[in-house]
Design a protein around this motif. Structure first.
Motif, PDB file in Angstrom:
ATOM      1  N   VAL A 162       0.886  -1.173   0.000  1.00 53.80           N
ATOM      2  CA  VAL A 162       0.000   0.000   0.000  1.00 53.80           C
ATOM      3  C   VAL A 162       0.912   1.208   0.000  1.00 53.80           C
ATOM      4  O   VAL A 162       1.784   1.321   0.875  1.00 53.80           O
ATOM      5  CB  VAL A 162      -0.904   0.021   1.251  1.00 53.80           C
ATOM      6  N   VAL A 163       0.771   2.070  -0.987  1.00 54.60           N
ATOM      7  CA  VAL A 163       1.653   3.243  -1.064  1.00 54.60           C
ATOM      8  C   VAL A 163       0.848   4.523  -0.879  1.00 54.60           C
ATOM      9  O   VAL A 163      -0.276   4.636  -1.357  1.00 54.60           O
ATOM     10  CB  VAL A 163       2.420   3.295  -2.402  1.00 54.60           C
ATOM     11  N   SER A 164       1.430   5.463  -0.154  1.00 59.13           N
ATOM     12  CA  SER A 164       0.746   6.722   0.118  1.00 59.13           C
ATOM     13  C   SER A 164       1.752   7.725   0.659  1.00 59.13           C
ATOM     14  O   SER A 164       2.786   7.338   1.214  1.00 59.13           O
ATOM     15  CB  SER A 164      -0.373   6.513   1.145  1.00 59.13           C
ATOM     16  N   ASN A 165       1.435   9.006   0.496  1.00 57.33           N
ATOM     17  CA  ASN A 165       2.247  10.043   1.143  1.00 57.33           C
ATOM     18  C   ASN A 165       1.509  10.628   2.344  1.00 57.33           C
ATOM     19  O   ASN A 165       1.759  11.751   2.761  1.00 57.33           O
ATOM     20  CB  ASN A 165       2.622  11.158   0.159  1.00 57.33           C
ATOM     21  N   ALA A 166       0.596   9.822   2.919  1.00 60.25           N
ATOM     22  CA  ALA A 166      -0.186  10.270   4.064  1.00 60.25           C
ATOM     23  C   ALA A 166       0.520  10.052   5.397  1.00 60.25           C
ATOM     24  O   ALA A 166      -0.039  10.407   6.450  1.00 60.25           O
ATOM     25  CB  ALA A 166      -1.542   9.553   4.087  1.00 60.25           C
ATOM     26  N   GLY A 167       1.698   9.482   5.365  1.00 62.63           N
ATOM     27  CA  GLY A 167       2.422   9.256   6.603  1.00 62.63           C
ATOM     28  C   GLY A 167       1.631   8.390   7.571  1.00 62.63           C
ATOM     29  O   GLY A 167       1.127   7.333   7.198  1.00 62.63           O
ATOM     30  N   GLU A 168       1.501   8.872   8.804  1.00 62.17           N
ATOM     31  CA  GLU A 168       0.734   8.142   9.812  1.00 62.17           C
ATOM     32  C   GLU A 168      -0.679   8.687   9.955  1.00 62.17           C
ATOM     33  O   GLU A 168      -1.390   8.379  10.916  1.00 62.17           O
ATOM     34  CB  GLU A 168       1.458   8.217  11.158  1.00 62.17           C
ATOM     35  N   GLY A 169      -1.108   9.481   8.979  1.00 63.44           N
ATOM     36  CA  GLY A 169      -2.456  10.048   9.012  1.00 63.44           C
ATOM     37  C   GLY A 169      -3.532   8.979   8.970  1.00 63.44           C
ATOM     38  O   GLY A 169      -3.294   7.846   8.543  1.00 63.44           O
ATOM     39  N   ARG A 170      -4.726   9.359   9.415  1.00 64.77           N
ATOM     40  CA  ARG A 170      -5.829   8.410   9.506  1.00 64.77           C
ATOM     41  C   ARG A 170      -7.013   8.897   8.662  1.00 64.77           C
ATOM     42  O   ARG A 170      -7.188  10.104   8.452  1.00 64.77           O
ATOM     43  CB  ARG A 170      -6.249   8.217  10.967  1.00 64.77           C
ATOM     44  N   VAL A 171      -7.815   7.939   8.192  1.00 60.54           N
ATOM     45  CA  VAL A 171      -8.970   8.230   7.337  1.00 60.54           C
ATOM     46  C   VAL A 171     -10.226   7.630   7.960  1.00 60.54           C
ATOM     47  O   VAL A 171     -10.278   6.419   8.203  1.00 60.54           O
ATOM     48  CB  VAL A 171      -8.803   7.627   5.925  1.00 60.54           C
ATOM     49  N   ALA A 172     -11.232   8.455   8.193  1.00 65.21           N
ATOM     50  CA  ALA A 172     -12.507   7.954   8.721  1.00 65.21           C
ATOM     51  C   ALA A 172     -13.452   7.714   7.542  1.00 65.21           C
ATOM     52  O   ALA A 172     -14.439   8.423   7.345  1.00 65.21           O
ATOM     53  CB  ALA A 172     -13.111   8.948   9.704  1.00 65.21           C
ATOM     54  N   SER A 173     -13.133   6.701   6.756  1.00 68.05           N
ATOM     55  CA  SER A 173     -13.946   6.411   5.570  1.00 68.05           C
ATOM     56  C   SER A 173     -15.152   5.555   5.936  1.00 68.05           C
ATOM     57  O   SER A 173     -15.252   5.024   7.038  1.00 68.05           O
ATOM     58  CB  SER A 173     -13.097   5.711   4.508  1.00 68.05           C
ATOM     59  N   ALA A 174     -16.064   5.438   4.967  1.00 62.22           N
ATOM     60  CA  ALA A 174     -17.260   4.607   5.144  1.00 62.22           C
ATOM     61  C   ALA A 174     -17.615   4.005   3.793  1.00 62.22           C
ATOM     62  O   ALA A 174     -17.115   4.445   2.752  1.00 62.22           O
ATOM     63  CB  ALA A 174     -18.423   5.433   5.689  1.00 62.22           C
ATOM     64  N   ALA A 175     -18.471   3.014   3.805  1.00 61.70           N
ATOM     65  CA  ALA A 175     -18.878   2.374   2.552  1.00 61.70           C
ATOM     66  C   ALA A 175     -19.786   3.306   1.753  1.00 61.70           C
ATOM     67  O   ALA A 175     -20.560   4.075   2.319  1.00 61.70           O
ATOM     68  CB  ALA A 175     -19.601   1.061   2.850  1.00 61.70           C
ATOM     69  N   ARG A 176     -19.703   3.193   0.432  1.00 65.59           N
ATOM     70  CA  ARG A 176     -20.565   4.001  -0.428  1.00 65.59           C
ATOM     71  C   ARG A 176     -22.046   3.784  -0.067  1.00 65.59           C
ATOM     72  O   ARG A 176     -22.847   4.714  -0.092  1.00 65.59           O
ATOM     73  CB  ARG A 176     -20.312   3.652  -1.899  1.00 65.59           C
ATOM     74  N   ALA A 177     -22.383   2.545   0.280  1.00 62.41           N
ATOM     75  CA  ALA A 177     -23.770   2.240   0.655  1.00 62.41           C
ATOM     76  C   ALA A 177     -24.207   3.005   1.898  1.00 62.41           C
ATOM     77  O   ALA A 177     -25.387   3.338   2.048  1.00 62.41           O
ATOM     78  CB  ALA A 177     -23.941   0.738   0.874  1.00 62.41           C
TER      79      ALA A 177
END
Length: 290
Positions: A162-177
């Motif tokens: 998994v590649v990213s430049n987000a460092g140790e940042g966090r994402v509060a994502s959710a399902a499209r549904a």
């Protein structure tokens, strides 16, 4: 009548399904759903299920004249053509004003006017235009979708990273549904006019945690590679992503590193009346389709 724009898109389809489920349950009268689509043939299955079709294109303002009618509740799903959305969105707002809709629910972006990343720019202009229009409105400020990440699983498993430049940042994502269910709740409920909902998942996760979960579920080695913004940009463009869009993706990851998409307001769970879908569940669903 409840009208859904972009009804054959990924989010729009789920909203239509949610509304049809309300009809089947007797919670919404039959014949009260309309879909605004560009391609009638693509929406033939919706018409067969009792959904009224209205043909219009954000990019052709003249086609929007008959898209809405007085007193209707409209879900205005933002356009997908980044860089062209401001004139397209203004055309939709003008058509809604001309028709005299009762409610315009707009799917914007997490943070609204406070969002600090490039992808939010067109959404900010749109929200202000809706405010200036005087239309009764609701802002559904969608956070990130799980599918933004699970859609890349083939590449992740191929490279084991998994590649990213987000460092140790966090994402509060959710399902499209989950976001679709929130839209259905607003369109069929009361007391939402004037609200601005900051929609996100219940739990914010890191990219290292995401990589570990993919590895655990797939049984394959997957690690997290934290890159610089420049290195990530180079990888994306090397993989064929157009440079301007690659820059937007890198900018979003930088915002994630700053914590801009980690907030868990609880608005989404409250609207849908249940916890949001865990990222692990969406990973499992995506792996099952492989």
């Amino acid at each position: 009548m409840i009208v859904v724009t972009g009804a054959t898109g990924q989010l729009g389809q789920l909203v239509i399904e949610g509304l049809l489920a309300k009809v089947a349950a007797g919670e919404l009268p039959a014949g009260e759903i309309a879909a605004v689509v560009r391609d009638r043939a693509k929406a033939a299955d919706l018409a067969a299920r009792g959904v009224e079709l209205r043909i219009a294109d954000y990019g052709q303002p003249e086609t929007l004249a008959g898209a809405f009618r007085a007193g209707e509740r409209v879900l205005f799903i933002s356009g997908s053509e980044v860089g062209q959305r401001v004139p397209q969105h203004l055309a939709v707002i003008d058509a809604a004003m001309e028709a005299g809709v009762a409610l315009l629910a707009y799917t914007g972006i997490r943070g609204g006017p406070a969002a600090d990343f490039q992808l939010a720019a067109e959404h900010k202009v749109t929200e202000q235009a809706i405010l200036d229009s005087g239309l009764p409105h609701v802002f559904l400020r969608n956070g990130w979708y799980h599918e933004n990440y699970t859609g890349r699983l083939a590449t992740i498993l191929e490279h084991g990273a998994v590649v990213s430049n987000a460092g140790e940042g966090r994402v509060a994502s959710a399902a499209r549904a989950d976001y679709a269910a929130a839209a259905v709740a607003v369109l069929t409920g009361e007391g939402h006019e004037g609200a601005a909902y900051e929609l996100s998942g219940d739990v914010a996760w890191s990219f290292a945690e995401y990589a570990a979960e993919v590895a655990a579920q797939s049984g394959k080695p997957v690690s997290y590679s934290a890159l610089s913004a420049d290195a990530h940009q180079e990888i994306l463009t090397g993989a064929g992503v157009p440079e301007p869009f690659a820059a937007i993706l890198v900018d979003v990851d930088s915002a994630i590193e700053r914590g801009s998409l980690a907030g868990t307001s609880g608005d989404l769970a409250r609207l849908i009346g249940r916890p949001t879908t865990p990222i692990a569940e969406s990973i499992a669903a995506a792996l099952a389709l492989r």
